[in-house]
Write a protein that holds these residues in place. Structure first.
Motif, PDB file in Angstrom:
ATOM      1  N   GLN A  15      34.590  40.433  25.794  1.00 13.39           N
ATOM      2  CA  GLN A  15      33.861  41.030  26.898  1.00 13.39           C
ATOM      3  C   GLN A  15      34.639  40.789  28.185  1.00 13.39           C
ATOM      4  O   GLN A  15      34.994  39.652  28.508  1.00 13.39           O
ATOM      5  N   ASN A  16      34.886  41.850  28.907  1.00 10.37           N
ATOM      6  CA  ASN A  16      35.563  41.783  30.192  1.00 10.37           C
ATOM      7  C   ASN A  16      34.528  41.787  31.310  1.00 10.37           C
ATOM      8  O   ASN A  16      33.362  42.116  31.092  1.00 10.37           O
ATOM      9  N   ALA A  17      34.951  41.423  32.511  1.00 10.50           N
ATOM     10  CA  ALA A  17      34.026  41.355  33.641  1.00 10.50           C
ATOM     11  C   ALA A  17      34.244  42.534  34.571  1.00 10.50           C
ATOM     12  O   ALA A  17      35.365  42.785  35.024  1.00 10.50           O
ATOM     13  N   LEU A  18      33.156  43.243  34.852  1.00  9.94           N
ATOM     14  CA  LEU A  18      33.193  44.385  35.755  1.00  9.94           C
ATOM     15  C   LEU A  18      32.505  43.975  37.055  1.00  9.94           C
ATOM     16  O   LEU A  18      31.362  43.505  37.038  1.00  9.94           O
ATOM     17  N   SER A  19      33.202  44.139  38.171  1.00  6.34           N
ATOM     18  CA  SER A  19      32.654  43.673  39.441  1.00  6.34           C
ATOM     19  C   SER A  19      32.796  44.739  40.518  1.00  6.34           C
ATOM     20  O   SER A  19      33.702  45.574  40.488  1.00  6.34           O
ATOM     21  N   VAL A  20      31.866  44.680  41.469  1.00  6.58           N
ATOM     22  CA  VAL A  20      31.785  45.650  42.559  1.00  6.58           C
ATOM     23  C   VAL A  20      31.797  44.886  43.873  1.00  6.58           C
ATOM     24  O   VAL A  20      30.970  43.993  44.083  1.00  6.58           O
ATOM     25  N   ASP A  21      32.725  45.202  44.756  1.00  5.47           N
ATOM     26  CA  ASP A  21      32.759  44.598  46.089  1.00  5.47           C
ATOM     27  C   ASP A  21      31.950  45.495  47.016  1.00  5.47           C
ATOM     28  O   ASP A  21      32.409  46.568  47.423  1.00  5.47           O
ATOM     29  N   VAL A  22      30.720  45.063  47.327  1.00  7.07           N
ATOM     30  CA  VAL A  22      29.778  45.918  48.039  1.00  7.07           C
ATOM     31  C   VAL A  22      30.025  45.838  49.542  1.00  7.07           C
ATOM     32  O   VAL A  22      29.641  44.877  50.212  1.00  7.07           O
ATOM     33  N   GLU A  23      30.677  46.860  50.047  1.00  9.03           N
ATOM     34  CA  GLU A  23      30.976  47.012  51.469  1.00  9.03           C
ATOM     35  C   GLU A  23      31.007  48.501  51.765  1.00  9.03           C
ATOM     36  O   GLU A  23      31.203  49.315  50.870  1.00  9.03           O
ATOM     37  N   ASP A  24      30.792  48.871  53.030  1.00 14.00           N
ATOM     38  CA  ASP A  24      30.784  50.282  53.382  1.00 14.00           C
ATOM     39  C   ASP A  24      32.193  50.776  53.658  1.00 14.00           C
ATOM     40  O   ASP A  24      33.138  49.982  53.778  1.00 14.00           O
ATOM     41  N   TRP A  25      32.328  52.092  53.773  1.00  8.05           N
ATOM     42  CA  TRP A  25      33.644  52.715  53.902  1.00  8.05           C
ATOM     43  C   TRP A  25      34.412  52.230  55.123  1.00  8.05           C
ATOM     44  O   TRP A  25      35.647  52.220  55.127  1.00  8.05           O
ATOM     45  N   PHE A  26      33.716  51.805  56.163  1.00  2.39           N
ATOM     46  CA  PHE A  26      34.374  51.417  57.413  1.00  2.39           C
ATOM     47  C   PHE A  26      34.681  49.924  57.484  1.00  2.39           C
ATOM     48  O   PHE A  26      35.250  49.454  58.464  1.00  2.39           O
ATOM     49  N   GLN A  27      34.330  49.153  56.443  1.00  9.26           N
ATOM     50  CA  GLN A  27      34.495  47.704  56.471  1.00  9.26           C
ATOM     51  C   GLN A  27      35.728  47.228  55.713  1.00  9.26           C
ATOM     52  O   GLN A  27      35.917  46.025  55.539  1.00  9.26           O
ATOM     53  N   VAL A  28      36.560  48.142  55.320  1.00 14.73           N
ATOM     54  CA  VAL A  28      37.715  47.802  54.490  1.00 14.73           C
ATOM     55  C   VAL A  28      38.865  47.273  55.338  1.00 14.73           C
ATOM     56  O   VAL A  28      38.970  47.550  56.538  1.00 14.73           O
TER      57      VAL A  28
END
Length: 294
Positions: A15-28
């Motif tokens: 099993q691999n780990a799937l992750s999401v970095d929750v930030e808006d388009w302007f916060q990169v």
């Protein structure tokens, strides 16, 4: 047909780990010199709708993952945090407002950790035990960061990219799980890399997954699963599945190319990824990987 103990079986079992970095388009990071934090609240927010789209994609695929979320986002969208938690996903910390760790003093870093964790836990109703530094900004400039994470009771960090990159990287760090603080159970779970000869290639997701052919990511994950016997740790951002987001023409050309290229194909690539491999939350891997960590 592969024999019973062959690569196909190994890939199926890991099993691999799937992750999401929750930030808006302007916060990169690509726009950090173009868009001021003071202007964020006046911009078009798309993080809630995009994260809900990710939740739908995960639900359709039957996978769970980890959502490394900015405290700034959770503060404004607490109901979104509850939806993430109620769907069976892990809520983890991505700091408060995407400031890179090496821009903090140790005391400022500790304060940022505490502020963002309090917001995330209050909004989600979940204990927050995982952390990912904005832009993978734990590196040789921050020898104190892992110690503070351990002191603050974090179970794991996924904050190091063991590569060379113009925005981040700690190329001399281990490719797989390691314990950065003597006498502590804190484990660092680096994002995935692949080997091509003596070269270490970034293969952990994000822009690399979006910009490069899908076959590269599939090859890299198979290499990690089959040759190293380790899980891959993959990440992406909600804004990466949003081709309708605002376009900034005042950002540097390189930043615009990195940010806007292939947004329209990202969702389909993610669906394919969820079909080709088995996925779980990062915290579900932490204990097993800690046992293997030097």
């Amino acid at each position: 047909m592969p024999h019973a103990g062959g690569p196909a079986k190994v890939r199926h079992m890991i099993q691999n780990a799937l992750s999401v970095d929750v930030e808006d388009w302007f916060q990169v990071g690509a726009f950090e010199r173009t868009i001021r934090r003071a202007d964020w609240d006046g911009l078009t927010h798309r993080v809630e709708r995009n994260t809900d789209a990710v939740l739908d994609l995960f639900a359709q695929a039957g996978v769970t993952g980890t959502f490394f979320t900015l405290g700034w986002v959770a503060e404004r969208y607490p109901a979104l945090m509850r939806r993430i938690a109620d769907a069976g996903h892990e809520v983890a910390s991505h700091g408060y407002d995407h400031a890179r760790v090496f821009t903090f003093t140790p005391d400022q870093f500790r304060a940022d950790l505490r502020k963002s964790r309090a917001i995330l836990e209050d909004a989600s109703g979940q204990a927050v035990t995982g952390y990912r530094a904005p832009s993978f900004s734990i590196d040789p400039r921050t020898p104190w960061a892992h110690t503070i994470l351990a002191e603050e009771g974090y179970r794991y960090s996924s904050s190091v990219a063991p590569i060379r990159h113009d925005h981040y990287g700690w190329p001399d760090s281990p490719r797989f799980a390691w314990k950065p603080v003597a006498g502590s159970d804190l484990v660092e779970l680096p994002v995935t890399t692949a080997k091509l000869g003596k070269r270490t290639l970034a293969a952990g997701g994000g822009g690399f997954f979006r910009l490069l052919p899908y076959q590269f990511s599939r090859w890299a994950i198979r290499q990690v699963n089959e040759q190293a016997g380790r899980p891959a740790i993959i990440y992406f951002h909600p804004w990466e599945i949003d081709p309708g987001q605002p376009r900034r023409t005042d950002a540097p050309l390189r930043s615009r190319l990195r940010h806007y290229t292939n947004l329209s194909v990202m969702a389909a690539k993610l669906r394919r990824l969820t079909r080709d491999f088995a996925w779980t939350r990062v915290d579900a891997l932490a204990d097993a990987q800690a046992a293997l960590a030097p």
